[in-house]
Design a protein around this motif. Structure first.
Motif, PDB file in Angstrom:
ATOM      1  N   LEU A  86     -12.304  27.139  22.561  1.00  0.00           N
ATOM      2  CA  LEU A  86     -12.596  28.609  22.372  1.00  0.00           C
ATOM      3  C   LEU A  86     -11.861  29.577  22.844  1.00  0.00           C
ATOM      4  O   LEU A  86     -11.139  29.141  23.899  1.00  0.00           O
ATOM      5  CB  LEU A  86     -13.883  29.018  23.018  1.00  0.00           C
ATOM      6  CG  LEU A  86     -15.151  28.382  22.622  1.00  0.00           C
ATOM      7  CD1 LEU A  86     -16.307  28.606  23.537  1.00  0.00           C
ATOM      8  CD2 LEU A  86     -15.462  28.820  21.186  1.00  0.00           C
ATOM      9  N   PRO A  87     -11.311  30.610  22.183  1.00  0.00           N
ATOM     10  CA  PRO A  87     -10.551  31.443  22.836  1.00  0.00           C
ATOM     11  C   PRO A  87     -10.685  31.986  24.179  1.00  0.00           C
ATOM     12  O   PRO A  87     -11.828  32.197  24.411  1.00  0.00           O
ATOM     13  CB  PRO A  87     -10.440  32.616  21.699  1.00  0.00           C
ATOM     14  CG  PRO A  87     -11.716  32.596  20.763  1.00  0.00           C
ATOM     15  CD  PRO A  87     -12.012  30.990  21.059  1.00  0.00           C
TER      16      PRO A  87
ATOM     17  N   ARG B 277     -30.443  33.178  16.006  1.00  0.00           N
ATOM     18  CA  ARG B 277     -29.795  32.218  16.662  1.00  0.00           C
ATOM     19  C   ARG B 277     -30.387  31.802  18.067  1.00  0.00           C
ATOM     20  O   ARG B 277     -30.597  30.528  18.437  1.00  0.00           O
ATOM     21  CB  ARG B 277     -28.329  32.672  16.966  1.00  0.00           C
ATOM     22  CG  ARG B 277     -27.495  31.741  17.926  1.00  0.00           C
ATOM     23  CD  ARG B 277     -26.042  32.248  18.135  1.00  0.00           C
ATOM     24  NE  ARG B 277     -26.114  33.178  19.126  1.00  0.00           N
ATOM     25  CZ  ARG B 277     -25.006  33.993  19.361  1.00  0.00           C
ATOM     26  NH1 ARG B 277     -23.935  33.604  18.876  1.00  0.00           N
ATOM     27  NH2 ARG B 277     -25.091  34.834  20.371  1.00  0.00           N
TER      28      ARG B 277
ATOM     29  N   THR C  49     -13.509  21.987  19.636  1.00  0.00           N
ATOM     30  CA  THR C  49     -12.285  23.027  19.797  1.00  0.00           C
ATOM     31  C   THR C  49     -12.094  23.807  21.021  1.00  0.00           C
ATOM     32  O   THR C  49     -13.416  23.881  21.549  1.00  0.00           O
ATOM     33  CB  THR C  49     -11.966  23.944  18.508  1.00  0.00           C
ATOM     34  OG1 THR C  49     -11.115  24.661  18.524  1.00  0.00           O
ATOM     35  CG2 THR C  49     -13.391  24.825  18.353  1.00  0.00           C
TER      36      THR C  49
ATOM     37  N   LEU D 222     -19.921  30.273  24.803  1.00  0.00           N
ATOM     38  CA  LEU D 222     -19.973  29.864  23.219  1.00  0.00           C
ATOM     39  C   LEU D 222     -20.425  31.264  22.385  1.00  0.00           C
ATOM     40  O   LEU D 222     -20.158  31.397  21.451  1.00  0.00           O
ATOM     41  CB  LEU D 222     -21.091  28.911  23.047  1.00  0.00           C
ATOM     42  CG  LEU D 222     -21.277  28.212  21.760  1.00  0.00           C
ATOM     43  CD1 LEU D 222     -20.253  27.649  21.233  1.00  0.00           C
ATOM     44  CD2 LEU D 222     -22.636  27.206  21.755  1.00  0.00           C
TER      45      LEU D 222
ATOM     46  N   PHE E  20     -16.479  27.656  13.483  1.00  0.00           N
ATOM     47  CA  PHE E  20     -16.570  28.128  14.934  1.00  0.00           C
ATOM     48  C   PHE E  20     -15.887  29.517  15.506  1.00  0.00           C
ATOM     49  O   PHE E  20     -16.595  30.291  16.079  1.00  0.00           O
ATOM     50  CB  PHE E  20     -16.101  26.958  15.822  1.00  0.00           C
ATOM     51  CG  PHE E  20     -16.694  26.931  17.169  1.00  0.00           C
ATOM     52  CD1 PHE E  20     -15.654  27.294  18.242  1.00  0.00           C
ATOM     53  CD2 PHE E  20     -18.119  26.883  17.478  1.00  0.00           C
ATOM     54  CE1 PHE E  20     -16.381  27.311  19.503  1.00  0.00           C
ATOM     55  CE2 PHE E  20     -18.381  27.074  18.613  1.00  0.00           C
ATOM     56  CZ  PHE E  20     -17.803  27.371  19.751  1.00  0.00           C
TER      57      PHE E  20
ATOM     58  N   LEU F 284     -15.684  22.799  13.166  1.00  0.00           N
ATOM     59  CA  LEU F 284     -14.451  23.449  13.740  1.00  0.00           C
ATOM     60  C   LEU F 284     -14.074  24.755  12.793  1.00  0.00           C
ATOM     61  O   LEU F 284     -13.783  25.682  13.387  1.00  0.00           O
ATOM     62  CB  LEU F 284     -13.330  22.540  13.434  1.00  0.00           C
ATOM     63  CG  LEU F 284     -13.359  21.346  14.267  1.00  0.00           C
ATOM     64  CD1 LEU F 284     -12.072  20.256  13.894  1.00  0.00           C
ATOM     65  CD2 LEU F 284     -12.983  21.769  15.706  1.00  0.00           C
TER      66      LEU F 284
ATOM     67  N   ALA G  74     -17.191  33.276  17.641  1.00  0.00           N
ATOM     68  CA  ALA G  74     -17.102  33.179  19.078  1.00  0.00           C
ATOM     69  C   ALA G  74     -17.124  34.286  19.776  1.00  0.00           C
ATOM     70  O   ALA G  74     -17.700  34.255  20.890  1.00  0.00           O
ATOM     71  CB  ALA G  74     -15.558  32.299  19.350  1.00  0.00           C
TER      72      ALA G  74
ATOM     73  N   TYR H 130     -15.052  24.509  26.222  1.00  0.00           N
ATOM     74  CA  TYR H 130     -15.652  26.075  26.199  1.00  0.00           C
ATOM     75  C   TYR H 130     -14.860  27.176  27.115  1.00  0.00           C
ATOM     76  O   TYR H 130     -15.213  28.128  27.007  1.00  0.00           O
ATOM     77  CB  TYR H 130     -17.168  26.064  26.613  1.00  0.00           C
ATOM     78  CG  TYR H 130     -18.056  25.055  25.811  1.00  0.00           C
ATOM     79  CD1 TYR H 130     -18.437  25.444  24.545  1.00  0.00           C
ATOM     80  CD2 TYR H 130     -18.321  23.767  26.019  1.00  0.00           C
ATOM     81  CE1 TYR H 130     -19.291  24.721  23.791  1.00  0.00           C
ATOM     82  CE2 TYR H 130     -18.907  22.855  25.215  1.00  0.00           C
ATOM     83  CZ  TYR H 130     -19.494  23.453  23.863  1.00  0.00           C
ATOM     84  OH  TYR H 130     -20.254  22.616  23.327  1.00  0.00           O
TER      85      TYR H 130
END
Lengths: 103, 446
Positions: B54-55, A33, B52, B82, A20, A17, A24, B127
Motif C-alpha cells: 500500500l502507498p 463495505r 501489493t 487497508l 486495490f 492488484l 486505498a 499493508y
C-alpha cells in the motif's frame, strides 16, 4: 459449503492488484463495505479467500438470492442459514452489492 | 506452483487437526523454533487478496498507535491501513503471536504449538503497518502518548488498546506452573500437555471454569470434552472433574449437556456453582465452597479482567472495574475519547473471542477512518461471532450469532434467530473448523 477453487483464487489475484490502489486512501467508506467485512473472517479479505466459497465478483443478484435462500431456511439450518438470519433485507442487498464490485 | 503449494501459500487446511474456539489478545509468552517460524511465515505471507504494498501515509496523515498484536490489535492495524490514509504503528511485546484458537488440540497432541504461531511480516510488507516490539510501561490517554520499556515515547492522534486479558490472583497459587491455566497459548499450553501426558492411567484431572465474563465462552467446555475423549483412549480409567463457577453451562447448552451427561458421562464429573477460594499447589488441592478437590493434574483457569494496561490507564470502568466501557459505534473509551478499546479487554454485550474481536476491529477501523475524515462512525454497525467446538478428537459442533446495534440502549444486541448452535456434532464440522480457522487467521495476519 465448499472450499474455494484454487484456480479461481489465482486468477483473481491480478485483478485484485489492479483495483486495490484506487481505493486505498478513500476516507469516506463505500456503502456496504463494513457490512460485507462480516463475511471476510470465513471468506477471505474482500471476499477473495482463503476460506469457504469465494464471494468477490459474483453478481449482486446471485449473492443476494443465495443469502435469501439461506435466510428462508430452504437450505437447512446450517451455520450459514443461521448467519443469514442475522441481517435485514437492506443489509443483505448492500453487502451483496459491495462484494459484486470486488474484482 | 502445484496445488499443494498453493494451498500452503493460502493457509488453507494444511493441518488435519483443528480445535478450540475463541482466540483472544496478545500476551502470548512464546518463543519459537526458527524452523517453525519459517514454515509459518511462508504460510501466512503467501497469496491471498492484496499482494501489493500500500502507498505510505501522506504527510500530515492521521497517526494511530495500536497496542497489542493479538486478534483484535492485528486486525485493526491491517484494516486501518487497508481502508485509510493513516500512519499506523503496532506495538507488541512478542515478535510472534500464538493463537489461542485451536490450542486445546496441543493438549491432545493433535497440533503443535508452532503451527499456531503467526508473525507480523505481512502486516509490514503488504499493508505498511510499522511494528515496534517492546513492552508498554505507561499510557497517557489524554496526551495520547505511550512510554516503552526501552525509554522511547510514542505519540499519536489516537490509540487503539487491545491488550487481551489478565488473570485474577488465586490465593495459594505460588507457582502457576503447578496448576497451569493454558488460557494464553504458549509455555503454559506445553506445560499442561506435558503434565497430562505424564499422568498415570486411572488418574484424576481437574479443570476449573471461572465466572463469566471470561475469554472464549465455549472454550473450557470444549476443552473438557476433548480431554475426556483423549483420556478414554490414552489414560483408561481416568476421571475429569469440571468445577464450574457459573450456575450452569454458559453456552451451547444442548451440545455440551449431551456430551457431559451422555457421550463422556463415564469420564466427566461436572459440578456447577463451584468457586475456588484458594489452592495448595504442593498437594494439588483446590479449596472450594463445596469442600476440597484434589487432582493429579489441575488446569486452573482463573477469573479474568482486561489486560493490565487498561486499569493502569484508568479505563477499567465497566463490569465492576474489570473491563473498559466503550461506545460500540467506534469502541472509543467512555472516559478517554481518543483511546479505543477492542477485543477481550472491552466490556460489551459481545463474547470475548477472536472471531468477533476481528469484527470489532473492523468497526473500530472504519470509525477511525471516518473520524479522521471529519465524519461520524457508521450509525448501524453489525458484528458476528462464529466458532467450532471439539466434542471429540475428531468431531465438532458449531456456534454462531450476529449482533445488531440497538440505538436506544447503545449496545450490540444478538439477533435471536441468528443465535444458534449445530444440532449435535460430526466429522464434517471438524474439517470445516480448520477452514474457518485458517480463513480467520488469514483475514487477521495476511
Amino acid at each position: 459449503m465448499h472450499h474455494q477453487s484454487s484456480h479461481r483464487a489465482l486468477a483473481s489475484l491480478g485483478l485484485a492488484l489492479a483495483c486495490f490502489a484506487g481505493t486505498a486512501d478513500a476516507q469516506t467508506p463505500p456503502s456496504g463495505r463494513l457490512l460485507a467485512s462480516n463475511c471476510f473472517q470465513c471468506h477471505g479479505t474482500n471476499g477473495k479467500g482463503p476460506g469457504f466459497d469465494s464471494l468477490a465478483g459474483k453478481s449482486a443478484s446471485e449473492l443476494y438470492s443465495e443469502l435469501k435462500e439461506f435466510q428462508s431456511g430452504k437450505e437447512g439450518q446450517g451455520i450459514m442459514a443461521k448467519h443469514a438470519m442475522g441481517y435485514t433485507d437492506a443489509q443483505l442487498r448492500a453487502l451483496a452489492d459491495w462484494l459484486s464490485k470486488q474484482r | 506452483m502445484d496445488r499443494r503449494q498453493l494451498l500452503l501459500a493460502g493457509g488453507v487446511g494444511v493441518l488435519a487437526g483443528g480445535l478450540s474456539a475463541c482466540g483472544g489478545g496478545t500476551t502470548a509468552e512464546a518463543t519459537l523454533a526458527d524452523g517453525m517460524q519459517r514454515a509459518l511465515s511462508e504460510r501466512s505471507s503467501g497469496t491471498s487478496t492484496t499482494s501489493t504494498v500500500l502507498p505510505a501515509a501522506t504527510a500530515g496523515a492521521g497517526r494511530v498507535l495500536v497496542l497489542g498484536g493479538g486478534m483484535a490489535g492485528t486486525s485493526v492495524a491491517k484494516y486501518l491501513r487497508l481502508w485509510g490514509n493513516l500512519d499506523v504503528t503496532l506495538v507488541e511485546r512478542n515478535s510472534a503471536y500464538t493463537s489461542n484458537i485451536m490450542s486445546s488440540l496441543v493438549l491432545t497432541g493433535q497440533r503443535s504449538l508452532s503451527s499456531l504461531q503467526y508473525k507480523y511480516d505481512t502486516l509490514r510488507s503488504r499493508y505498511g503497518v510499522k511494528t515496534v516490539f517492546d513492552e508498554i510501561v505507561e499510557i497517557d490517554p489524554v496526551g495520547v502518548k505511550v512510554r516503552l520499556r526501552s525509554g522511547t515515547v510514542l505519540s499519536a492522534d489516537r490509540i487503539v488498546l487491545a491488550p487481551g486479558i489478565a488473570f485474577d490472583p488465586v490465593p495459594g497459587l505460588d507457582d502457576p506452573k503447578l496448576m497451569p491455566h493454558a488460557w494464553q497459548a504458549g509455555p503454559q499450553t506445553t506445560l499442561l500437555a506435558q503434565q497430562l501426558a505424564a499422568m498415570p492411567a486411572g488418574g484424576v484431572v481437574v479443570l476449573t471454569i471461572p465466572k463469566t465474563p471470561y475469554r472464549c465462552p465455549p472454550g473450557p467446555y470444549e476443552r473438557a470434552c476433548l480431554i475426556a475423549d483423549w483420556l478414554k483412549a490414552r489414560k483408561p480409567g481416568s476421571k475429569l472433574i469440571v468445577l464450574d463457577a457459573n450456575p450452569d453451562i454458559v453456552t451451547e447448552v444442548d451440545n455440551f449437556s449431551q456430551a457431559f451427561y451422555g457421550l463422556h458421562a463415564n469420564v466427566i464429573d461436572y459440578r456447577k456453582g463451584v468457586e475456588i477460594s484458594s489452592v495448595d499447589t504442593r498437594t494439588r488441592t483446590l479449596f472450594t465452597n463445596f469442600g476440597a478437590v484434589q487432582g493429579n493434574v489441575v488446569n486452573l483457569i482463573p477469573p479474568q479482567r482486561a489486560g493490565a494496561l487498561v486499569a493502569a490507564a484508568g479505563l477499567a470502568n465497566a463490569t465492576q472495574g474489570r473491563f473498559a466501557a466503550v461506545d460500540v459505534l467506534s469502541y472509543a473509551s467512555t472516559i478517554a475519547p481518543k483511546v479505543h478499546v477492542i477485543g477481550d479487554a472491552s466490556g460489551t454485550t459481545q463474547p470475548k473471542a477472536g472471531h468477533i474481536a476481528n469484527q470489532e476491529a473492523k468497526v473500530c477501523a472504519d470509525a477511525i477512518v471516518r473520524l479522521f475524515g471529519g465524519g461520524q462512525p457508521d450509525p448501524a454497525p453489525v458484528t458476528n461471532s462464529a466458532c467450532y467446538s471439539t466434542i471429540t478428537m475428531s468431531q465438532a459442533s458449531w456456534l454462531t450469532a450476529v449482533f445488531q446495534y440497538d440505538g436506544a440502549n447503545r449496545v450490540m444486541t444478538p439477533v435471536a434467530k441468528s443465535s444458534a448452535a449445530s444440532v449435535g456434532w460430526n466429522k464434517d464440522n471438524f474439517e470445516q473448523m480448520s477452514t474457518w480457522f485458517n480463513a480467520l487467521m488469514a483475514d487477521t495476519f495476511a
